[in-house]
Design an enzyme around this catalytic site. Structure first.
Site, PDB file in Angstrom:
ATOM      1  N   ASN A 158      31.768  65.458  -5.090  1.00  0.00           N
ATOM      2  CA  ASN A 158      31.622  64.201  -5.827  1.00  0.00           C
ATOM      3  C   ASN A 158      31.141  63.044  -4.957  1.00  0.00           C
ATOM      4  OD1 ASN A 158      32.224  62.455  -8.287  1.00  0.00           O
ATOM      5  ND2 ASN A 158      33.452  61.452  -6.687  1.00  0.00           N
ATOM      6  N   ASP A 234      29.879  57.830  -4.177  1.00  0.00           N
ATOM      7  CA  ASP A 234      29.548  58.995  -5.004  1.00  0.00           C
ATOM      8  C   ASP A 234      28.105  59.424  -4.778  1.00  0.00           C
ATOM      9  OD1 ASP A 234      31.373  59.512  -7.963  1.00  0.00           O
ATOM     10  OD2 ASP A 234      32.055  58.323  -6.278  1.00  0.00           O
ATOM     11  N   ASP A 265      36.918  69.818  -5.429  1.00  0.00           N
ATOM     12  CA  ASP A 265      37.629  68.540  -5.462  1.00  0.00           C
ATOM     13  C   ASP A 265      37.046  67.618  -6.546  1.00  0.00           C
ATOM     14  OD1 ASP A 265      39.400  66.564  -4.046  1.00  0.00           O
ATOM     15  OD2 ASP A 265      37.500  65.517  -3.895  1.00  0.00           O
ATOM     16  N   HIS A 269      34.615  64.429 -12.192  1.00  0.00           N
ATOM     17  CA  HIS A 269      33.971  63.117 -12.061  1.00  0.00           C
ATOM     18  C   HIS A 269      32.542  63.227 -11.546  1.00  0.00           C
ATOM     19  CE1 HIS A 269      37.998  61.617 -12.617  1.00  0.00           C
ATOM     20  NE2 HIS A 269      38.409  62.310 -11.588  1.00  0.00           N
ATOM     21  N   GLU A 306      39.548  71.444  -9.455  1.00  0.00           N
ATOM     22  CA  GLU A 306      40.620  70.478  -9.671  1.00  0.00           C
ATOM     23  C   GLU A 306      40.183  69.575 -10.807  1.00  0.00           C
ATOM     24  OE1 GLU A 306      40.689  67.015  -7.612  1.00  0.00           O
ATOM     25  OE2 GLU A 306      42.809  66.585  -7.782  1.00  0.00           O
TER      26      GLU A 306
END
Ligand code: ACG
Length: 588
Positions: A158, A234, A265, A269, A306
């Site tokens: 991410n 990001d 991870d 997002h 996750e």
């Protein structure tokens, strides 16, 4: 299902878009992959595995006497130190029962990073020099594989560290090719992050050049997007070069460094769409590409995502994007059941998981490096902890143990207190280091350590060893299907695990006969004499005899399975001791 099909699915789940309709988790990608329940039960090697999550910095610092070198005794865990402790994890001999017996490791980030936790990656093609060299890492991988232990890495897609050359370049020169590898705004948007946090940062803030606060509408930027923190910009996955660069790094560790897979991870997002910052259709589309890439790099590579969210938000990731995700709601249910001595919540959640996710394709765990340690959640109650460990290790799915959990280590926020050094012995430094530890072991380390707990027959550590070895000795407990059983007492949690190799696809089919195991737990703190186990249908057939495998209980009442494997008031054992599990192999 095409990306558009996912659109409705994913858009409905983003918590930053409360107006979106609730998605239909039943329309899950995994359902359209043409695999039977039996085929899903043992989708890969991971369904035979028991995983152990390691924070490398805190696991074992190389001992100067055993592994001499520049890092030995510096107070920081490293690869050479981990090699010293591999036999504790699994000595490679399936007959031994004194090792823990885990067969999979999740190494939290091992790459160069300016932070102690490693989730700000500064170089995707190297290892943190504080942990050792690439050759030290390769030596570790070789020793782990020699013992039949697979290793997955923490993959932080991410965002990256602000110290990474890509971001340094992008910040210095607006015309740099790396500029668009990140997400910029000239005017700060009104919206916040998913947990109402600041996500726009003024250029230069990470480098300490400016600490001026950022407010919506500000135009004295430029500003960059970082959902977690100003030091973790990001990556922009709408940029093809950035995507390709990250996919190349993913392939590198699988193809060149023999790594067995990844824990992904913060994966929900990955790609933002306006103020939608989780579970977007673009994230799912990118992950469908990621799936093709990692499986082509290594067909048996394993991934676990996750997605820290309710089960229905996990479902759209599984099958054609990731092999599995962690089942957070199940972890809470197991902890509640162990604490309250009542099975209702864990039965309901396990039932929901059996309905919504492919058989055994999820990670089960009790707590991880972001959460209060499970022993703290259970207020240090050893009996409750034993029941939590039993539910974790004898249940369906891929079990993950967080290092130190097997010692009953406690810990609560802030995060560094959840990641204190492993406690190996009563020696100074708790056997973790001969030097000054980067972080202090927990109070009570003198007696709460591997050496001391190994000597105590009924210790939690020896309970974990017994449960792991029992699980691995039983195909039913490892990869079998699951049939939940009704009990007429709220303290009882019971289910049947059934494995029949003949039902599996021919390719990769294990040898061995079918096996049925009945697990009965009395979660309460009172003995139970009057009870009955019932179910309308199960894989059980005919007249069955029982043999208890865990608690040493005596004679098991025989049972005759009814039509379609029904049970009606079966009472295998006259008295269920408090906070005790019984594992009964049923044979004809
Ligand atoms: C990962 C790593 C974590 C790491 C980072 C950043 C991300 O495990 O160690 O932090 O690289 C969110 C993200 C996760 C992220 C955590 C820290 N974890 O989604 O990927 O933050 C809600 C939200 C979640 C949120 C969670 C915690 O939904 O999205 O996780 O809160 O904030 C029920 C609900 C569920 C809810 C939970 C908890 O389960 O269903 O929705 O989750 O309750 O309320 C690294 C370091 C950290 C450092 C950070 C900046 O490790 O120490 O602070 O970087």
């Amino acid at each position: 299902m095409g990306v558009l099909g996912l659109a409705g699915l994913a858009l409905g789940q983003a918590t930053t878009n409360p107006t979106a309709p609730k998605a239909d988790a039943k329309a899950a990608p995994w359902r359209s992959m043409g695999k039977s329940d039996a085929a899903w039960q043992r989708a890969g090697w991971w369904n035979d595995a028991v995983f152990y999550q390691i924070f490398v910095r805190s696991f074992k610092d190389a001992d100067p006497a055993r592994s001499p070198g520049p890092l030995a005794g510096d107070g920081i865990g490293d690869f050479r130190g981990m090699i010293e402790k591999l036999d504790y994890l699994n000595d490679g001999n399936p007959e031994t029962t004194t090792d823990l017996g885990v067969t999979g490791l999740w190494l939290m980030p091992i790459h160069p990073s300016p932070g102690y936790h490693g989730y700000e990656v500064a170089d995707f093609y190297d290892v943190n020099p504080q942990f050792g060299s690439m050759d030290d890492f390769r030596a570790f991988m070789k020793e782990a594989h020699k013992r039949g232990i697979r290793v997955i890495l923490d993959l932080v897609l991410n965002h990256i560290s602000y110290t990474h050359p890509w971001f340094q370049e992008a910040s210095k020169d607006p015309k740099s090719k790396y500029r668009d590898w990140f997400i910029w705004a000239d005017k700060v948007p009104e919206w916040k992050g998913p947990w109402n946090q600041q996500v726009w940062w003024r250029q230069g803030s990470a480098l300490g050049q400016t600490l001026k606060p950022v407010n919506p509408g500000d135009t004295d930027g430029p500003f960059y997007y970082g959902i977690f923190y100003l030091s973790m910009p990001d990556i922009n996955y709408r940029n093809e070069q950035a995507s390709r660069a990250m996919l190349d790094a993913v392939r590198f560790w699988l193809e060149k460094e023999n790594v067995d897979g990844y824990r992904l991870d913060a994966i929900r997002h990955l790609v933002e769409t306006g103020n939608l910052q989780e579970n977007t259709p673009e994230t799912h589309a990118w992950l469908q590409r990621f799936h093709k890439e990692y499986k082509s790099a290594r067909p048996d590579a394993f991934t676990i995502g996750e997605v820290w969210a309710p089960t229905d938000q996990i479902v759209p990731y599984v099958g054609d994007q990731l092999d599995t995700c962690f089942e957070f709601d199940l972890s809470y249910a197991m902890i509640d059941a162990a604490r309250d001595g009542k099975a209702e919540r864990v039965i309901a959640q396990q039932k929901r998981v059996l309905e919504l996710l492919p058989q055994n394709q999820y990670g089960r765990f009790l707590s991880n490096h972001d959460q209060t340690r499970v022993m703290t959640s259970l207020k240090g109650d050893p009996a409750a902890m034993r029941m939590a460990a039993t539910m974790l290790l004898l249940g369906p799915g891929v079990p993950f143990i967080y290092y130190g959990e097997e010692l009953g280590l406690m810990g609560d926020k802030p995060d560094p207190n959840l990641r204190t050094p492993m406690q190996w012995s009563g020696q100074p430094g708790a056997g973790f280091t001969t030097g000054k530890p980067w972080s202090e072991p927990q109070p009570g380390w003198e007696s709460q350590n591997v050496e001391a707990l190994s000597r105590a027959p009924r210790s939690l550590l020896n309970e974990y060893r017994a449960l792991i070895h029992l699980r691995r000795s039983s195909p039913a407990l490892s990869w079998g299907g699951t049939t939940l059983i009704e009990a007429n007492r709220p303290e009882i949690y019971a289910y049947i695990r059934h494995a029949d190799p003949a039902e599996l696809p021919a390719e990769g089919r294990p040898a061995g006969a079918a096996e049925s195991v009945l697990v009965v737990m009395n979660l309460g703190n009172q003995p139970i004499g009057e009870y009955g186990l019932s179910v309308g249908g199960s894989p059980l057939r005919g007249d069955l005899r029982g043999q208890e495998l865990l608690s040493g209980a005596g004679a098991i009442a025989p049972v005759k399975a009814g039509e379609k494997g029904a049970l009606d008031g079966y009472r295998p054992i006259p008295r269920l001791e408090p906070r005790t599990a019984y594992v009964i192999r049923l044979t004809r």
